[in-house]
Every structure is written in C-alpha cells, then in structure tokens.
Design a protein around this motif. Structure first.
Motif, PDB file in Angstrom:
ATOM      1  N   GLU A 143      32.446 -29.279  47.350  1.00  0.00           N
ATOM      2  CA  GLU A 143      31.597 -28.662  48.470  1.00  0.00           C
ATOM      3  C   GLU A 143      32.387 -28.007  49.203  1.00  0.00           C
ATOM      4  OE1 GLU A 143      27.768 -31.868  48.637  1.00  0.00           O
ATOM      5  OE2 GLU A 143      29.422 -32.032  49.793  1.00  0.00           O
ATOM      6  N   THR A 147      32.659 -23.875  49.566  1.00  0.00           N
ATOM      7  CA  THR A 147      32.166 -23.131  51.093  1.00  0.00           C
ATOM      8  C   THR A 147      33.345 -22.200  51.229  1.00  0.00           C
ATOM      9  OG1 THR A 147      30.798 -24.903  51.501  1.00  0.00           O
ATOM     10  CG2 THR A 147      31.517 -23.392  53.253  1.00  0.00           C
ATOM     11  N   TYR A 159      28.058 -24.565  56.498  1.00  0.00           N
ATOM     12  CA  TYR A 159      28.503 -25.887  55.736  1.00  0.00           C
ATOM     13  C   TYR A 159      27.901 -27.021  56.791  1.00  0.00           C
ATOM     14  CZ  TYR A 159      31.209 -29.297  52.882  1.00  0.00           C
ATOM     15  OH  TYR A 159      31.823 -30.382  52.372  1.00  0.00           O
TER      16      TYR A 159
END
Length: 182
Positions: A143, A147, A159
């Motif tokens: 993740e 981002t 985020y």
C-alpha cells in the motif's frame, strides 16, 4: 606357555604379534586409527580451514557524518560506498521530504484535479479477532509503495491509516472479553 597361538602370545620383549589381517591392513596404511571429526566445532571442517586461510582483516569502519543541512536535498557528490550502510544512505532524505511537503496533500489543489489524478487509500488496521502476521506487514508495504508511486506520477495522494474494517466482529470479541472479566 608352549604351544600358544602366535596372535596372542608375547614375543621377544613383551611385544604382541599381529594377525595376518592386521598385518595386511597395516601394510595398506589402514592400520592407523583415524581421528574422529569434531562435528560442529569451529575450525574443524575443510571449509572453515579454507575460510581461515582466505580471511583478511576487515577494513576499518568509517563513521558517517551527515553534511547536508536539515531540510535540504542530500548531497550526492561523494563516491558510493562498497556496501549498504543504512545510516549513510537514508541520511537527510526524511527531512527533505518533509520540507518539500511530500507527506501532505492539499485538499484545495486536489479538488480541481480530474479523478484519474487522485489517489486515496484508507488503511484498515488488523482487527481484534486475529493475530498479526507477516501478511499484515507485506500489505502495508505494498500500500505504501502504491501511494508513493502515484505521488511520483504527480497525483494528489492521500494515505489514511486506521479505520476499523471489522466493527461488528471487533465489538463481539470485546463484549465477550468484558463478560469474562465480570
């Protein structure tokens, strides 16, 4: 003591006479007992002995001094080290990223952008019902990478860590824990 066999009778000077098989082994060089290897002891194997022969004194460690002023881009003019030294590699980047605003998103600027230039991710934390494992760390790393990739493409990114994605299951577990305590 006459008539004894030659294998077990004492010869001149009290020496034992060897059997035919023992004499053959001795002639072939197998009569000597081999030393048992000391398995697991340092320096007992061929590799360890070869490694000791090749071993050189380690180069002296150079202490890293960060010469980059706080908040400025890291000076990359010095030659690269032979190996990875985290303190030297990572020095100054965090302060520069913060000074440049790479960790923030301006909502006013993001409003006017088209949808394909916006990237928002809400990170659900692991819930109370399970235990943490390597998959949680891997997910967070992926993740974070996504981002950062969108940010490098110039997108408005956000985020957001931590909203509970398993509210009912968490509530149930917490209620059961409270009931056991009372």
């Amino acid at each position: 003591a006459t008539g004894g066999s030659s294998a077990d009778a004492g010869g001149e000077g009290g020496e034992k006479k060897l059997s035919k098989n023992a004499l053959k082994k001795l002639a072939k060089g197998k009569g000597k007992k081999k030393e048992k290897p000391n398995w697991g002891e340092a320096g007992s194997g061929k590799k360890a002995k070869a490694k000791d022969a090749k071993k050189k004194a380690p180069p002296p460690k150079r202490e890293f001094v960060n010469k980059t002023p706080k908040g400025e881009k890291k000076d990359m003019s010095a030659p690269m080290e032979d190996g990875y030294h985290p303190q030297a590699v990572e020095a100054a980047w965090q302060d520069w990223w913060e000074a440049k605003g790479y960790y923030s998103c301006d909502p006013e600027a993001a409003k006017n952008r088209p949808d394909d230039e916006k990237f928002v991710m809400v990170i659900p934390p692991p819930n109370v019902t399970g235990s943490l494992h390597l998959g949680h760390a891997l997910t967070a790393a992926v993740e974070d990478t996504l981002t950062r990739w969108h940010r490098m493409k110039g997108h408005a990114t956000l985020y957001v860590p931590g909203t509970d994605h398993a509210g009912i299951a968490t509530q149930s577990v917490v209620e059961k824990m409270l009931m056991k305590e009372n």
